[in-house]
Write an enzyme that holds these catalytic residues in place. Structure first.
Site, PDB file in Angstrom:
ATOM      1  N   ASN A 198       0.825  -1.203   0.000  1.00  0.00           N
ATOM      2  CA  ASN A 198       0.000   0.000   0.000  1.00  0.00           C
ATOM      3  C   ASN A 198       0.863   1.258   0.000  1.00  0.00           C
ATOM      4  O   ASN A 198       1.922   1.304   0.638  1.00  0.00           O
ATOM      5  CB  ASN A 198      -0.923   0.011   1.211  1.00  0.00           C
ATOM      6  CG  ASN A 198      -1.840  -1.195   1.235  1.00  0.00           C
ATOM      7  OD1 ASN A 198      -2.083  -1.810   0.205  1.00  0.00           O
ATOM      8  ND2 ASN A 198      -2.344  -1.536   2.409  1.00  0.00           N
ATOM      9  N   HIS A 247       5.955  -0.562  -2.702  1.00  0.00           N
ATOM     10  CA  HIS A 247       5.635   0.167  -3.933  1.00  0.00           C
ATOM     11  C   HIS A 247       5.720   1.676  -3.777  1.00  0.00           C
ATOM     12  O   HIS A 247       5.258   2.416  -4.646  1.00  0.00           O
ATOM     13  CB  HIS A 247       4.240  -0.228  -4.421  1.00  0.00           C
ATOM     14  CG  HIS A 247       4.147  -1.670  -4.812  1.00  0.00           C
ATOM     15  ND1 HIS A 247       2.968  -2.392  -4.775  1.00  0.00           N
ATOM     16  CD2 HIS A 247       5.095  -2.541  -5.241  1.00  0.00           C
ATOM     17  CE1 HIS A 247       3.194  -3.634  -5.169  1.00  0.00           C
ATOM     18  NE2 HIS A 247       4.479  -3.750  -5.445  1.00  0.00           N
ATOM     19  N   CYS A 277      15.116  21.337 -10.894  1.00  0.00           N
ATOM     20  CA  CYS A 277      15.637  21.335 -12.268  1.00  0.00           C
ATOM     21  C   CYS A 277      15.838  22.762 -12.766  1.00  0.00           C
ATOM     22  O   CYS A 277      16.823  23.059 -13.460  1.00  0.00           O
ATOM     23  CB  CYS A 277      14.686  20.575 -13.188  1.00  0.00           C
ATOM     24  SG  CYS A 277      14.708  18.782 -12.946  1.00  0.00           S
ATOM     25  N   GLY A 336      -4.793  -9.511   3.482  1.00  0.00           N
ATOM     26  CA  GLY A 336      -5.407  -8.431   2.727  1.00  0.00           C
ATOM     27  C   GLY A 336      -4.814  -8.191   1.360  1.00  0.00           C
ATOM     28  O   GLY A 336      -4.759  -7.052   0.907  1.00  0.00           O
ATOM     29  N   GLY A 358     -11.690 -14.207  -0.858  1.00  0.00           N
ATOM     30  CA  GLY A 358     -11.740 -14.336  -2.303  1.00  0.00           C
ATOM     31  C   GLY A 358     -10.486 -14.958  -2.876  1.00  0.00           C
ATOM     32  O   GLY A 358      -9.516 -15.260  -2.163  1.00  0.00           O
TER      33      GLY A 358
END
Length: 352
Positions: free
Chosen positions: A132, A158, A229, A272, A300
């Protein structure tokens, strides 16, 4: 190169024998999870399912965003493409993300986040790896530890939605970038202020963007240039959230860290998540290759269904994890004010 959203293999979705995992009573699930976690140091791997009770829509599973064949996320190469086409993708992404960050900012940890944080703080479980990007594991654990200590105990596989990175590596807090977007787009800033005033909440995807009406034009939306930048003498507006997009790889540093967490634990507790993304699935495979026990808590079908060595419990995390923590911590939770506060905390609200 053709890219697609990682998902549960059709062979698993179509196999009734794999799908029909018997559900268990909460009391039995609590006992089995507590026994598993009490038997040695466990690493924890979580996914979007642990944040559902905080109001975050799941990626996959029942009604998941990515189970909808019409859902078309922006891919990494599209977002960073240095061309008018890439600029259009960035306008679309950042307008939707600008609006979508409002409910993300309001999201709070639920009892599952706090239960896992309490178990970490008490030393019952070790490091936690999460797919998450919502920062809710961090928010829960901050009740007991400093920011540096939290970063050492929670690996965001991630990345994070709370940072923005330019293509040349300059990183900014997301809240700051939101201010830049608002100043550059006063019409949308006024729209967002009206949402805040009325308390309206648009439907938000797990990564923080929203679905806008088809009539909305993105052509005049301004994506600010990177100040870092600018200071280095180049103009650059190729900015992305500091999390992994579809088609983008996690860094070798993060991959190695995630492997070491699994290797240094006695067992792996997965909850989860469907582990549809390979970055998560390979951690489960790695644990099995090392002959470590794996307990899987999910509702599931998952990518791991039918794999020998995986014990699966078919029950929502929110129904059992607080009782698991109470069972494992016992009188310590009643006598330790920090633990007691954590185990009494957490919101529960429906996802939008």
């Amino acid at each position: 190169m053709r890219l697609s959203v990682p998902n549960i293999p059709p062979s698993i979705l179509s196999n009734a024998a794999l799908r029909n995992v018997p559900s268990v009573l909460p009391s039995e699930a609590v006992q089995r999870i507590a026994s598993f976690l009490a038997s040695g140091t466990a690493a924890v791997l979580t996914g979007a399912g642990v944040s559902v009770d905080s109001g975050v829509k799941a990626y996959r599973g029942k009604d998941g965003r990515y189970m909808n064949p019409d859902y078309k996320p922006i891919f990494y190469q599209e977002l960073i493409e240095d061309s008018p086409r890439g600029h259009s993708f960035r306008q679309r992404y950042w307008l939707r993300a600008y609006i979508g960050f409002l409910p993300v900012r309001r999201t709070l940890p639920n009892p599952t986040h706090f239960s896992l944080a309490a178990l970490q703080h008490a030393g019952v479980v070790g490091s936690l790896i999460t797919q998450n990007v919502d920062g809710l594991h961090h928010a829960a654990l901050r009740h007991a530890l400093s920011e540096a200590e939290v970063d050492a105990r929670v690996l965001q596989l991630h990345g994070s939605i709370f940072k923005v990175r330019c293509q040349h590596g300059h990183i900014y807090p997301r809240a700051v970038f939101q201010e830049w977007l608002g100043r550059a787009n006063p019409r949308w800033r006024a729209f967002l202020a009206e949402l805040e005033r009325t308390g309206a909440q648009p439907k938000t995807n797990p990564d923080g963007d929203v679905a806008l009406e088809e009539s909305v034009s993105y052509d005049d939306f301004v994506v600010p240039h990177c100040p870092g930048c600018d200071a280095e003498g180049r103009r650059n507006s190729i900015m992305k959230p500091d999390f992994v997009f579809f088609g983008e790889s996690i860094s070798q540093k993060v991959k190695d860290h995630s492997y070491s967490i699994v290797e240094n634990a006695d067992r792996l507790f997965v909850l989860g998540t469907t582990v549809a993304t390979y970055s998560a699935f390979r951690l489960l495979k790695h644990a099995l290759e090392l002959r470590k026990p794996v307990l899987y808590l999910n509702v599931g079908p998952t990518r791991a269904d039918g794999i020998p060595g995986v014990q699966k419990l078919e029950i929502p995390t929110g129904e059992v994890m607080q009782d698991v923590a109470d069972s494992l911590l016992g009188t310590r939770a009643r006598n330790d004010l920090v633990l007691r506060d954590m185990l009494r905390s957490g919101v529960v609200k429906p996802s939008t």
